[in-house]
Write an enzyme that holds these catalytic residues in place. Structure first.
Site, PDB file in Angstrom:
ATOM      1  CB  THR A  42      42.787  36.612  46.779  1.00 35.15           C
ATOM      2  OG1 THR A  42      42.595  37.882  47.392  1.00 35.15           O
ATOM      3  CG2 THR A  42      42.379  36.675  45.317  1.00 35.15           C
ATOM      4  CD  GLU A  50      39.529  26.636  39.960  1.00 37.85           C
ATOM      5  OE1 GLU A  50      39.507  25.716  39.104  1.00 37.85           O
ATOM      6  OE2 GLU A  50      40.558  26.984  40.571  1.00 37.85           O
ATOM      7  N   GLY A  69      39.900  23.889  35.742  1.00 36.69           N
ATOM      8  CA  GLY A  69      39.924  25.332  35.550  1.00 36.69           C
ATOM      9  C   GLY A  69      41.030  25.693  34.580  1.00 36.69           C
ATOM     10  CG  HIS A  76      39.198  39.084  47.336  1.00 32.96           C
ATOM     11  ND1 HIS A  76      40.040  38.228  48.007  1.00 32.96           N
ATOM     12  CD2 HIS A  76      38.127  39.241  48.144  1.00 32.96           C
ATOM     13  CE1 HIS A  76      39.497  37.874  49.164  1.00 32.96           C
ATOM     14  NE2 HIS A  76      38.320  38.493  49.271  1.00 32.96           N
TER      15      HIS A  76
END
Length: 141
Positions: A42, A50, A69, A76
């Site tokens: 994940t 990103e 970010g 997920h």
């Protein structure tokens, strides 16, 4: 930042998962992680989302700018083994000055594996690096 990025702009980014992006590789110092299955982690999926947004944003930045970010809200939902191609679709959903939001969606060759939103802030690297250096000096100091 240039005024060329518009709400609704789309971008597609692809990446082939390797063993280096699996759960055991995320924190090899952790026995808990190293005993988990070798599937796309994940944490690496978030990083790939990103990266797709960074890639989409690149032509809209001025010299000396980049983006960071600042928020991520994704699920997920399916495992991806190494060797599979992951395609990330990003759509710009908000432009408010230097604050941006993206709808992100990742699919492997079989399933939707994750989706959600990701926010980024455009920064001048020289200013950002100066603030980080100041913080590091305070911590040592």
């Amino acid at each position: 930042m240039k005024d060329t990025l518009k709400v609704g702009d789309k971008h597609v980014f692809t990446f082939t998962v390797t063993e280096a992006q699996t759960v055991p590789a995320l924190y090899p110092q952790s026995a808990d992680f190293t005993t988990m299955p070798s599937v796309f982690a994940t944490g690496f999926m978030v990083g790939l989302m990103e990266w797709a947004c960074i890639d989409a944003l690149r032509p809209h930045l001025d010299d000396g700018e980049g983006s960071l970010g600042i928020a991520i809200n994704v699920n997920h939902t399916a495992a991806t083994p190494p060797g599979m191609l992951v395609t990330v679709h990003v759509t710009c959903t908000k432009v408010e000055g230097k604050l941006l939001q993206w709808q992100v969606r990742a699919e492997d060759e079989v399933d939707l594996i994750g989706e959600g939103t990701h926010d980024r802030a455009v920064v001048r690297w020289d200013r950002f690096k100066a603030k980080v250096a100041e913080k590091a000096a305070k911590a040592r100091g």
